[in-house]
Design an enzyme around this catalytic site. Structure first.
Site, PDB file in Angstrom:
ATOM      1  N   ASP A  68      -5.447   2.021  -5.478  1.00 50.46           N
ATOM      2  CA  ASP A  68      -4.796   1.875  -4.159  1.00 50.46           C
ATOM      3  C   ASP A  68      -5.262   0.474  -3.733  1.00 50.46           C
ATOM      4  O   ASP A  68      -6.148  -0.213  -4.394  1.00 50.46           O
ATOM      5  CB  ASP A  68      -5.576   2.859  -3.020  1.00 50.46           C
ATOM      6  CG  ASP A  68      -4.595   3.188  -2.068  1.00 50.46           C
ATOM      7  OD1 ASP A  68      -3.725   2.501  -1.681  1.00 50.46           O
ATOM      8  OD2 ASP A  68      -4.654   4.189  -1.643  1.00 50.46           O
TER       9      ASP A  68
ATOM     10  N   ASP B  70       0.730  -1.152   0.080  1.00 49.13           N
ATOM     11  CA  ASP B  70      -0.044   0.110  -0.081  1.00 49.13           C
ATOM     12  C   ASP B  70       0.858   1.103   0.035  1.00 49.13           C
ATOM     13  O   ASP B  70       1.467   1.625   1.076  1.00 49.13           O
ATOM     14  CB  ASP B  70      -0.725  -0.125   1.233  1.00 49.13           C
ATOM     15  CG  ASP B  70      -1.645   0.977   1.405  1.00 49.13           C
ATOM     16  OD1 ASP B  70      -1.799   2.067   0.548  1.00 49.13           O
ATOM     17  OD2 ASP B  70      -2.305   1.496   2.681  1.00 49.13           O
TER      18      ASP B  70
ATOM     19  N   GLU C  41      -0.921  10.766   0.705  1.00 49.82           N
ATOM     20  CA  GLU C  41      -2.047   9.980   0.695  1.00 49.82           C
ATOM     21  C   GLU C  41      -2.333   9.504   2.137  1.00 49.82           C
ATOM     22  O   GLU C  41      -3.380   9.611   2.814  1.00 49.82           O
ATOM     23  CB  GLU C  41      -2.370   8.797  -0.137  1.00 49.82           C
ATOM     24  CG  GLU C  41      -3.444   8.229  -0.462  1.00 49.82           C
ATOM     25  CD  GLU C  41      -3.917   7.121   0.710  1.00 49.82           C
ATOM     26  OE1 GLU C  41      -5.218   6.831   0.910  1.00 49.82           O
ATOM     27  OE2 GLU C  41      -2.901   6.536   1.443  1.00 49.82           O
TER      28      GLU C  41
END
Length: 349
Positions: free
Chosen positions: A246, A192, A226
């Site tokens: 994502d 991630d 983010e």
């Protein structure tokens, strides 16, 4: 297109890019080195990358129809920490960057990055790290105040640590511990969202190698904040639709897996655009890509940030399925390559 896109992608290139990205420390706010690498690799593919004042990268790929601009976003910033204070023992108290459980970093190796460019190794421990010494070691709550970083230098006092050049506000990055297995499994911290960035590299490599032009002008956005919520609070005003790429959350009542492309219909920011989400589902079926549609109630994306920032856009969210997000993550090569294939199908027709 009549031929499926996945076999046309260079899977080895995508995985190699992922390995390289994972090896570059990039907690939110400390993305200078990784953005330098991204810019260099984008240049090798024949494209150029501009950077906003905040450090976000924007790669523009002209399309057959320049009147419509489609944005595709992924983020290189990761979880990490920052030095909160230096203890009298020379140990470091830290404050998290991004949202994670403290038990997920207990025992982890790390790097402390000083403002003058030095790097020191360390280990995250509780303040009562030994069962042979502390009777309540097993029961101690794993919270910020009960955690510290042991520096791998000879330090016995706050002054010793300060002499190393370590100061409050220095960034701390976690060891990703990346493993790419022969059977396709990939386990590492920070999948991630570096797995999604690798998928974008696969998309660009295919477009350049095949000499293809996307249907609409593309703006690929490489976000750097983010994990702290404001990565794409600004996006170029000519973008009318944005796909945030994502990681797909897994577990509980979710239907995805580490080999699926996850398509999110709704997250904490509300539902994503009906038409875009439906189109992604249709293309996944057509391309015969394993996919799952899921709801992420405790999840937000760069598309959410763009919408909250006032962007007048349609938005969708997809990405490779990643198990144990914000902890010891794992995905599969198929999910990353399939993500690139679904994006390609979306942009070339």
């Amino acid at each position: 297109m009549s031929n499926p896109l996945k076999p046309q992608l260079d899977a080895d290139y995508i995985v190699n890019q992922l390995k390289t990205l994972l090896a570059i420390p990039s907690p939110s706010g400390y993305c200078m080195d990784i953005m330098r690498y991204v810019g260099e690799e984008v240049g090798k593919l024949g494209y150029t990358m501009e950077q906003t004042p905040k450090g976000v990268g924007i790669i523009t790929i002209p399309g057959e129809d320049p009147s419509t601009v489609v944005g595709i976003s992924a983020h290189v910033d990761t979880l990490g920490a920052m030095v909160r204070s230096i203890k009298s023992s020379g140990m470091l108290r830290f404050t998290p960057i991004g949202g994670y459980d403290m038990q997920s970093v207990e025992g982890e190796y790390c790097l402390i990055h000083t403002r003058d460019g030095r790097k020191y190794e360390g280990t995250v421990l509780t303040t009562k790290p030994s069962v042979h010494v502390y009777v309540d070691s097993r029961d101690a709550k794993r919270e910020e105040a009960a955690m510290e970083i042991r520096i791998d230098e000879t330090v016995k006092s706050k002054e010793d640590t300060e002499k190393l050049g370590i100061s409050v506000g220095d960034f701390i990055s976690w060891d990703p511990r990346t493993r790419v297995l022969d059977n396709g499994w990939i386990k590492s911290r920070h999948l991630d969202d570096k797995a999604s960035v690798a998928a974008l590299f696969g998309l660009m490599e295919w477009l350049r190698r095949e000499g293809r032009t996307p249907k609409h002008t593309l703006k690929l956005i490489i976000s750097t904040y983010e994990e702290v919520g404001h990565g794409n609070a600004y996006i170029p005003q000519d973008i009318t639709e944005l796909i945030a790429v994502d990681m797909g959350a897994l577990g509980d009542d979710l239907s995805g897996s580490e080999r699926h492309v996850s398509i999110c219909a709704k997250d904490s920011g509300g539902p994503y655009d009906y038409g875009m989400t439906t189109r992604l589902i249709e293309l996944a079926k057509r391309e015969q890509l394993p996919y799952a549609v899921d709801i992420y109630p405790r999840y937000g994306s760069d598309a959410t940030a763009a919408l909250h920032g006032g962007s007048n856009i349609r938005a969708a969210l997809l990405g490779p399925g990643v198990h144990a997000s914000h902890s010891m993550e794992r995905t599969h090569k198929d999910a990353v390559v399939n993500t690139a294939a679904l994006l390609l199908a979306y942009v070339i027709e």
